[in-house]
Write a protein that holds these residues in place. Structure first.
Motif, PDB file in Angstrom:
ATOM      1  N   LYS A 259       0.850  -1.188   0.000  1.00  0.00           N
ATOM      2  CA  LYS A 259       0.000   0.000   0.000  1.00  0.00           C
ATOM      3  C   LYS A 259       0.884   1.235   0.000  1.00  0.00           C
ATOM      4  O   LYS A 259       1.756   1.373   0.848  1.00  0.00           O
ATOM      5  CB  LYS A 259      -0.914   0.002   1.224  1.00  0.00           C
ATOM      6  N   SER A 260       0.650   2.131  -0.970  1.00  0.00           N
ATOM      7  CA  SER A 260       1.449   3.352  -1.080  1.00  0.00           C
ATOM      8  C   SER A 260       0.529   4.540  -1.314  1.00  0.00           C
ATOM      9  O   SER A 260      -0.698   4.400  -1.430  1.00  0.00           O
ATOM     10  CB  SER A 260       2.452   3.214  -2.226  1.00  0.00           C
ATOM     11  N   PHE A 264      -2.841   0.865  -4.279  1.00  0.00           N
ATOM     12  CA  PHE A 264      -2.450  -0.509  -3.980  1.00  0.00           C
ATOM     13  C   PHE A 264      -1.616  -1.052  -5.132  1.00  0.00           C
ATOM     14  O   PHE A 264      -2.001  -0.970  -6.294  1.00  0.00           O
ATOM     15  CB  PHE A 264      -3.710  -1.352  -3.781  1.00  0.00           C
TER      16      PHE A 264
END
Length: 546
Positions: A259-260, A264
């Motif tokens: 997760k960033s 995703f």
């Protein structure tokens, strides 16, 4: 001279000659850019200039003769209030937070000094205040900018370090967004698949999948997005990648959901397993070849073992048969030689007597050899049966010594028994005497003239230990194990003594072990030998019943 300003904004002031102190003080207070505040000894405001009004919002009339209203509530500013500094010395450049009339706060710098009259008596406190709100705001902004710059530098360092690690990785690493587009890759990915970075960025990851597998890969990818989880390398899946030139190669892939800020994503670590698979194939081929060879060798060994067993069986049968065939005429030779020696059919001269004695002696020796061969054949064929009985070894030893002492007497060897107490054993009496006879016969054979042979016995832990000691030529330590082998004869130490077949100790060892005992030797060249063997004793229950 002390003057009182007419506008009531100031207290007393020392005047210079030819000057109006009140006018001078008033002009200074009105022109000063600083907020000038004076407190009397009670802490009440006595001077409050226009800069003070502009800074805090209260007019002089609102604060005159009252406690200083700018002090913040307790807990907001821990700085001591101005009225608490009435009796202190000069204090300069103190940063504090002060309250304004509208309830807001202002950052100020304060310079405080005691206010004395012409006689030097303390009358109050004088303070100069400067609004440094803008300065503090600028400083805070500068600090924020510096912190942001430092954070940016740290972020750049982290990113640079991440890039270094990414490029230093031995495997291909790519990051794919939810649409299956490649958004990050390292240099190994370029080398492994043959594409440049620009050719792969923002392209579908299906580009790296064999064409005939792309349809199923899309379904697998959709299923993974629905249930994302870390899948380690080597999870048992047989996977393939495709290079730019269309060639395929085996790979292992590790997947990790991430997760960033961009959403995703999935990070894939790809390992080319071509060399490992080739090594595995070679290993399997070698293993299969060795398995085949081992199977063939085992079959060959099995056949050889069968042949050896058959040969041993035939040998045992042959030896047993030949032993019987040889013993029959040999008994005849022995019997007639004994008759001739008795001179029943007429006298013999000295030469004839000597010849008959040689015939009788060598015939008996040959019979002993034949008996040894026959015994060993029976032992190897498993046809020797023991008939255990209860007996005291003293009597069996005496009977055996009676047969051995004549041999010792011919060499002036003393053969003695040192057994004081009765020792009951459960054993085959005939085979026990055979064991003892073999050991005593060897002791006499390999002991020089004038030597000494002793038989001793003791008991411990349910077994009887019988020992035959001699003062003979001894046996080297290197031959202590092999001395019990078949057809073995002690080499140089025998000094020419080569009588027998070398089967006596082998037969003795078999008979001892068949009784459940053990046999051992202690010996040194020139210092004699000690052969010891064990036989189970008679148990307490057996003695009671006996």
């Amino acid at each position: 001279m002390v003057v009182q300003p007419s506008n009531q904004r100031c207290g007393t002031l020392l005047a210079m000659p030819n000057q109006d102190p009140a006018a001078l003080l008033g002009a200074l207070l009105e022109a000063s850019p600083f907020a000038v505040i004076a407190l009397d000894l009670k802490g009440h405001v006595s001077v409050w200039n226009r800069s003070s009004e502009r800074m805090f919002g209260w007019r002089f009339a609102e604060v005159a003769g009252l406690p200083l209203p700018t002090i913040p509530d307790q807990g907001i500013d821990p700085t001591p209030p101005l009225e608490m500094q009435l009796h202190s010395a000069v204090q300069g450049d103190v940063d504090v937070l002060r309250r304004k009339k509208d309830g807001t706060f202002v950052d100020v710098e304060i310079w405080v000094s005691p206010l004395n009259d012409t006689e030097g008596k303390l009358r109050g406190t004088l303070a100069l205040l400067v609004d440094i709100t803008e300065k503090r705001s600028v400083e805070r902004e500068v600090q924020n900018l510096m912190a942001e710059a430092q954070e940016a530098r740290s972020g750049m360092q982290i990113e640079r370090r991440f890039r270094d690690l990414l490029e230093a990785a031995p495997d291909a690493i790519i990051e794919v967004d939810r649409d299956g587009r490649i958004v990050l890759l390292n240099r190994v990915t370029e080398r492994m698949f043959g594409y440049t970075r620009d050719e792969l960025l923002n392209r579908s990851v299906d580009l790296l999948i064999p064409e005939d597998l792309r349809g199923t890969h899309g379904m697998h990818r959709a299923g993974y997005w629905n249930h994302p989880q870390t899948r380690p390398m080597g999870s048992g899946l047989s996977l393939q990648g495709q290079r730019r030139d269309g060639t395929r190669f085996p790979v292992e892939i590790s997947l990790s959901p991430v997760k960033s800020e961009e959403g995703f994503r999935v990070t894939a670590v790809i390992r080319d397993t071509t060399e490992r698979n080739q090594a595995d194939d070679k290993f399997r081929a070698i293993q299969e070849r060795y398995t085949r060879e081992l199977s063939a060798t085992n079959r060959e060994l099995e056949l050889r073992n069968q042949e050896i067993e058959r040969a041993n069986r035939l040998k045992s049968e042959f030896l047993a048969s030949m032993s019987h065939e040889l013993r029959t005429p040999l008994h005849t030779v022995i019997g007639f030689s004994e008759l001739l020696a008795e001179e029943l059919e007429g006298p013999l001269n000295e030469k004839q007597k000597r010849f008959v004695s040689h015939i009788h002696k060598d015939s008996l020796h040959l019979l002993d050899l034949i008996n040894d061969v026959l015994d060993l054949s029976k032992i190897e064929a498993g046809r020797v049966e023991l008939h255990p009985e209860l007996f005291d070894i003293n009597q069996a030893v005496d009977e055996t010594l009676a047969s051995i002492r004549p041999q010792g007497a011919s060499k002036r060897i003393r053969v003695e028994k040192h057994i004081e107490e009765p020792v009951m054993v459960e054993a085959d009496r005939v085979r026990f005497k055979q064991i003892l006879y073999n050991l005593l016969s060897n002791a006499v054979k390999f002991t020089p003239e004038g030597g000494h042979v002793i038989v001793t016995a003791d008991s411990d832990d349910g077994v009887a230990r019988i020992t035959v000691s001699d003062t003979g030529i001894g046996i080297p330590a290197s031959e202590h194990e092999t001395v019990f082998d078949k057809f073995y004869q002690v080499s140089p130490t025998t000094k020419g003594v080569r009588e027998g077949t070398g089967l006596g100790l082998a037969i003795t060892k078999h008979l001892v072990e068949q009784h459940g005992g053990t046999i051992s030797v202690e010996s040194e060249p020139g210092k004699g030998s000690r052969f010891s063997f064990t036989i189970p004793k008679l148990s307490n229950e057996g003695r009671a019943s006996a």
